[in-house]
Design an enzyme around this catalytic site. Structure first.
Site, PDB file in Angstrom:
ATOM      1  N   GLY A   7       7.573 -14.557   5.598  1.00  0.00           N
ATOM      2  CA  GLY A   7       6.479 -14.723   4.642  1.00  0.00           C
ATOM      3  C   GLY A   7       6.694 -13.886   3.397  1.00  0.00           C
ATOM      4  O   GLY A   7       5.817 -13.835   2.535  1.00  0.00           O
ATOM      5  N   THR A   8       7.842 -13.233   3.305  1.00  0.00           N
ATOM      6  CA  THR A   8       8.090 -12.392   2.117  1.00  0.00           C
ATOM      7  C   THR A   8       8.080 -13.258   0.862  1.00  0.00           C
ATOM      8  O   THR A   8       8.687 -14.338   0.843  1.00  0.00           O
ATOM      9  CB  THR A   8       9.451 -11.675   2.257  1.00  0.00           C
ATOM     10  OG1 THR A   8       9.447 -10.953   3.487  1.00  0.00           O
ATOM     11  CG2 THR A   8       9.705 -10.724   1.103  1.00  0.00           C
ATOM     12  N   SER A  47       4.624 -19.397   1.824  1.00  0.00           N
ATOM     13  CA  SER A  47       4.129 -18.359   0.904  1.00  0.00           C
ATOM     14  C   SER A  47       2.796 -17.820   1.410  1.00  0.00           C
ATOM     15  O   SER A  47       2.368 -16.732   1.006  1.00  0.00           O
ATOM     16  CB  SER A  47       3.964 -18.919  -0.513  1.00  0.00           C
ATOM     17  OG  SER A  47       2.991 -19.959  -0.532  1.00  0.00           O
ATOM     18  N   HIS A 100      -5.182  -9.292  -5.597  1.00  0.00           N
ATOM     19  CA  HIS A 100      -4.607  -8.634  -4.420  1.00  0.00           C
ATOM     20  C   HIS A 100      -4.717  -7.124  -4.562  1.00  0.00           C
ATOM     21  O   HIS A 100      -4.934  -6.602  -5.665  1.00  0.00           O
ATOM     22  CB  HIS A 100      -3.127  -9.005  -4.254  1.00  0.00           C
ATOM     23  CG  HIS A 100      -2.914 -10.371  -3.688  1.00  0.00           C
ATOM     24  ND1 HIS A 100      -2.859 -11.492  -4.474  1.00  0.00           N
ATOM     25  CD2 HIS A 100      -2.757 -10.801  -2.409  1.00  0.00           C
ATOM     26  CE1 HIS A 100      -2.668 -12.561  -3.702  1.00  0.00           C
ATOM     27  NE2 HIS A 100      -2.608 -12.168  -2.454  1.00  0.00           N
ATOM     28  N   LYS A 154       0.735  -4.372  -3.939  1.00  0.00           N
ATOM     29  CA  LYS A 154       1.562  -5.584  -3.990  1.00  0.00           C
ATOM     30  C   LYS A 154       2.639  -5.457  -5.071  1.00  0.00           C
ATOM     31  O   LYS A 154       2.344  -5.115  -6.217  1.00  0.00           O
ATOM     32  CB  LYS A 154       0.674  -6.817  -4.227  1.00  0.00           C
ATOM     33  CG  LYS A 154       1.433  -8.125  -4.135  1.00  0.00           C
ATOM     34  CD  LYS A 154       0.497  -9.304  -3.929  1.00  0.00           C
ATOM     35  CE  LYS A 154       1.234 -10.632  -3.936  1.00  0.00           C
ATOM     36  NZ  LYS A 154       2.292 -10.711  -2.897  1.00  0.00           N
ATOM     37  N   GLY A 171       2.941 -15.345  -4.294  1.00  0.00           N
ATOM     38  CA  GLY A 171       3.626 -16.561  -3.849  1.00  0.00           C
ATOM     39  C   GLY A 171       2.638 -17.709  -3.685  1.00  0.00           C
ATOM     40  O   GLY A 171       2.954 -18.862  -4.001  1.00  0.00           O
TER      41      GLY A 171
HETATM   42  N1  LIG Z   1       3.291 -15.441   3.543  1.00  0.00           N
HETATM   43  C1  LIG Z   1       2.181 -14.752   3.852  1.00  0.00           C
HETATM   44  O1  LIG Z   1       1.242 -15.281   4.509  1.00  0.00           O
HETATM   45  C2  LIG Z   1       2.063 -13.334   3.429  1.00  0.00           C
HETATM   46  C3  LIG Z   1       3.085 -12.770   2.743  1.00  0.00           C
HETATM   47  N2  LIG Z   1       3.059 -11.436   2.426  1.00  0.00           N
HETATM   48  C4  LIG Z   1       4.270 -10.910   1.819  1.00  0.00           C
HETATM   49  O2  LIG Z   1       4.954 -10.166   2.818  1.00  0.00           O
HETATM   50  C5  LIG Z   1       5.692  -9.105   2.233  1.00  0.00           C
HETATM   51  C6  LIG Z   1       5.337  -7.792   2.939  1.00  0.00           C
HETATM   52  O3  LIG Z   1       3.988  -7.484   2.716  1.00  0.00           O
HETATM   53  P1  LIG Z   1       3.341  -6.143   3.332  1.00  0.00           P
HETATM   54  O4  LIG Z   1       3.525  -6.088   4.790  1.00  0.00           O
HETATM   55  O5  LIG Z   1       1.980  -6.075   2.758  1.00  0.00           O
HETATM   56  O6  LIG Z   1       4.287  -5.048   2.642  1.00  0.00           O
HETATM   57  P2  LIG Z   1       4.541  -3.524   3.090  1.00  0.00           P
HETATM   58  O7  LIG Z   1       5.033  -2.815   1.876  1.00  0.00           O
HETATM   59  O8  LIG Z   1       3.357  -2.981   3.812  1.00  0.00           O
HETATM   60  O9  LIG Z   1       5.733  -3.647   4.150  1.00  0.00           O
HETATM   61  C7  LIG Z   1       7.062  -3.926   3.773  1.00  0.00           C
HETATM   62  C8  LIG Z   1       7.948  -3.490   4.893  1.00  0.00           C
HETATM   63  O10 LIG Z   1       9.298  -3.783   4.548  1.00  0.00           O
HETATM   64  C9  LIG Z   1      10.084  -2.689   4.942  1.00  0.00           C
HETATM   65  N3  LIG Z   1      11.365  -2.599   4.255  1.00  0.00           N
HETATM   66  C10 LIG Z   1      11.629  -2.229   2.982  1.00  0.00           C
HETATM   67  N4  LIG Z   1      12.953  -2.214   2.769  1.00  0.00           N
HETATM   68  C11 LIG Z   1      13.522  -2.567   3.945  1.00  0.00           C
HETATM   69  C12 LIG Z   1      14.857  -2.700   4.367  1.00  0.00           C
HETATM   70  N5  LIG Z   1      15.880  -2.425   3.557  1.00  0.00           N
HETATM   71  N6  LIG Z   1      15.098  -3.115   5.629  1.00  0.00           N
HETATM   72  C13 LIG Z   1      14.081  -3.372   6.481  1.00  0.00           C
HETATM   73  N7  LIG Z   1      12.777  -3.232   6.125  1.00  0.00           N
HETATM   74  C14 LIG Z   1      12.516  -2.829   4.887  1.00  0.00           C
HETATM   75  C15 LIG Z   1       9.228  -1.482   4.644  1.00  0.00           C
HETATM   76  O11 LIG Z   1       9.748  -0.360   5.366  1.00  0.00           O
HETATM   77  P3  LIG Z   1       9.245   1.139   5.019  1.00  0.00           P
HETATM   78  O12 LIG Z   1       7.802   1.163   5.402  1.00  0.00           O
HETATM   79  O13 LIG Z   1      10.118   2.001   5.883  1.00  0.00           O
HETATM   80  O14 LIG Z   1       9.472   1.309   3.538  1.00  0.00           O
HETATM   81  C16 LIG Z   1       7.890  -1.986   5.198  1.00  0.00           C
HETATM   82  O15 LIG Z   1       7.854  -1.803   6.592  1.00  0.00           O
HETATM   83  C17 LIG Z   1       5.369  -9.161   0.745  1.00  0.00           C
HETATM   84  O16 LIG Z   1       6.386  -9.897   0.090  1.00  0.00           O
HETATM   85  C18 LIG Z   1       4.054  -9.954   0.686  1.00  0.00           C
HETATM   86  O17 LIG Z   1       3.878 -10.639  -0.525  1.00  0.00           O
HETATM   87  C19 LIG Z   1       2.004 -10.655   2.751  1.00  0.00           C
HETATM   88  C20 LIG Z   1       0.930 -11.182   3.399  1.00  0.00           C
HETATM   89  C21 LIG Z   1       0.866 -12.568   3.799  1.00  0.00           C
HETATM   90  O1  LIG Z   2       1.198  -9.313  -0.626  1.00  0.00           O
HETATM   91  C1  LIG Z   2       0.200  -9.764  -0.016  1.00  0.00           C
HETATM   92  O2  LIG Z   2      -0.646  -9.035   0.490  1.00  0.00           O
HETATM   93  C2  LIG Z   2       0.067 -11.227   0.104  1.00  0.00           C
HETATM   94  N1  LIG Z   2       1.067 -11.955  -0.296  1.00  0.00           N
HETATM   95  C3  LIG Z   2       1.179 -13.365  -0.206  1.00  0.00           C
HETATM   96  C4  LIG Z   2       1.371 -13.969  -1.588  1.00  0.00           C
HETATM   97  O3  LIG Z   2       2.092 -13.380  -2.410  1.00  0.00           O
HETATM   98  O4  LIG Z   2       0.839 -15.042  -1.846  1.00  0.00           O
HETATM   99  C5  LIG Z   2       0.096 -14.003   0.622  1.00  0.00           C
HETATM  100  C6  LIG Z   2      -1.231 -13.309   0.622  1.00  0.00           C
HETATM  101  O5  LIG Z   2      -1.978 -13.721  -0.473  1.00  0.00           O
HETATM  102  C7  LIG Z   2      -1.134 -11.805   0.733  1.00  0.00           C
END
Ligand SMILES: NC(=O)C1=CN([C@@H]2O[C@H](COP(=O)(O)OP(=O)(O)OC[C@H]3O[C@@H](n4cnc5c(N)ncnc54)[C@H](OP(=O)(O)O)[C@@H]3O)[C@@H](O)[C@H]2O)C=CC1
Ligand SMILES: O=C(O)C1=N[C@H](C(=O)O)C[C@H](O)C1
Length: 243
Positions: A75-76, A101, A135, A139, A145
């Site tokens: 979902g990144t 996304s 958001h 973020k 996305g």
């Molecule tokens: N598609 C969907 O439904 C949704 C998508 N997202 C997306 O998901 C992504 C993550 O969101 P969120 O959880 O809030 O972000 P966070 O910043 O909370 O988490 C990101 C994670 O990635 C880790 N990370 C960073 N670099 C590396 C690496 N080199 N190797 C492995 N892990 C690594 C971080 O580790 P550390 O903590 O050690 O730095 C952390 O654990 C974003 O792109 C967001 O937009 C979010 C919500 C919903």
């Molecule tokens: O980074 C977030 O938190 C989220 N990211 C996704 C996006 O970029 O659309 C999905 C959600 O809205 C939360």
């Protein structure tokens, strides 16, 4: 199922909780601190990997999973300019990739509503459309996305618009503005507004927490296990909208 969590931030932790509630086992947790020491053998213990990291890391993670025959749900956001490269690599290596996304079921219904509305509004020149997203302040990417998926849905259905643009000043004819706001700990709000001189029509989605995203990602992992190829939420939900 045995799950590897790639990324253990806000989403990784929500997924861990919901996956355990659904009876799954977490066999590997990878974050920035231990990524370099994680081995292929450790990854291969998993039936599926769920990846929520950062735009800079995601594409390397997909390659790692494809090369080791581990299906990956991701979902990144913020890496989609490399979509062709990733899907080609998935197919060349016989891998399995699920991407959305936004994994919330409500948002995926909203995506269909958005397309239907855009098609309807294409006949009405007096309305201008814009997308807004709000958001949390942590973020990394803007626009979200989800906002990009909404904008792409409008571009496909509404001939007046040919590209989207982050709304930071002048908007030219044919450009669809996306306004991105960062406020406190907001999990995710999206709205699409059609505005005329005399009124406005708006569709709106607000996530109350990250549980909807996490639930959808775990459902996608259950769906992907044992498959090959590239999938998305429409495959999972079999949403059939008759326009
Ligand atoms: N598609 C969907 O439904 C949704 C998508 N997202 C997306 O998901 C992504 C993550 O969101 P969120 O959880 O809030 O972000 P966070 O910043 O909370 O988490 C990101 C994670 O990635 C880790 N990370 C960073 N670099 C590396 C690496 N080199 N190797 C492995 N892990 C690594 C971080 O580790 P550390 O903590 O050690 O730095 C952390 O654990 C974003 O792109 C967001 O937009 C979010 C919500 C919903
Ligand atoms: O980074 C977030 O938190 C989220 N990211 C996704 C996006 O970029 O659309 C999905 C959600 O809205 C939360």
């Amino acid at each position: 199922m045995k799950i590897a969590l790639l990324g253990y931030g806000r989403m990784g932790k929500a997924i861990e909780r919901l996956a355990r509630e659904r009876g799954h086992e977490i066999v590997l947790i990878v974050d920035e601190t231990n990524r370099a020491s994680c081995t292929d053998e450790q990854l291969k213990q998993a039936d599926v990997a769920i990846e929520f990291t950062t735009p800079a890391v995601a594409v390397d993670d997909y390659g790692w999973c494809f090369r080791n025959g581990v299906p990956v749900v991701s979902g990144t956001t913020g890496w989609l300019e490399r979509w062709s490269e990733v899907t080609e690599l998935c197919n060349e290596t016989g891998g399995a990739f699920f991407y959305a996304s936004n994994y919330s079921i409500g948002v995926n219904i909203f995506f269909h509503l958005n397309r239907w509305l855009a098609k309807t509004m294409a006949g009405f020149d007096n309305y201008k459309v814009f997308v807004e997203e709000t958001h949390h302040v942590h973020k990394l990417d803007a626009p979200s996305g989800t906002a990009i998926t909404l904008a792409e849905g409008i571009l496909e259905e509404h001939p007046k618009y040919s590209s989207w643009k982050l709304d930071e000043g002048e908007v030219k004819a044919g450009e669809l503005p996306i306004k991105a706001k960062r406020e406190g700990e907001v999990p995710g709000i999206h709205a699409v507004t059609y505005k005329s001189e005399v009124d406005e029509i708006q569709i709106y989605h607000s996530a109350f927490s990250r549980d909807g995203f996490a639930q959808g990602a775990v459902m996608a992992a259950e769906f992907l296990a044992g498959k090959k190829g590239v999938y998305g939420m429409d495959d999972l939900l079999e949403l059939k909208v008759k326009n």
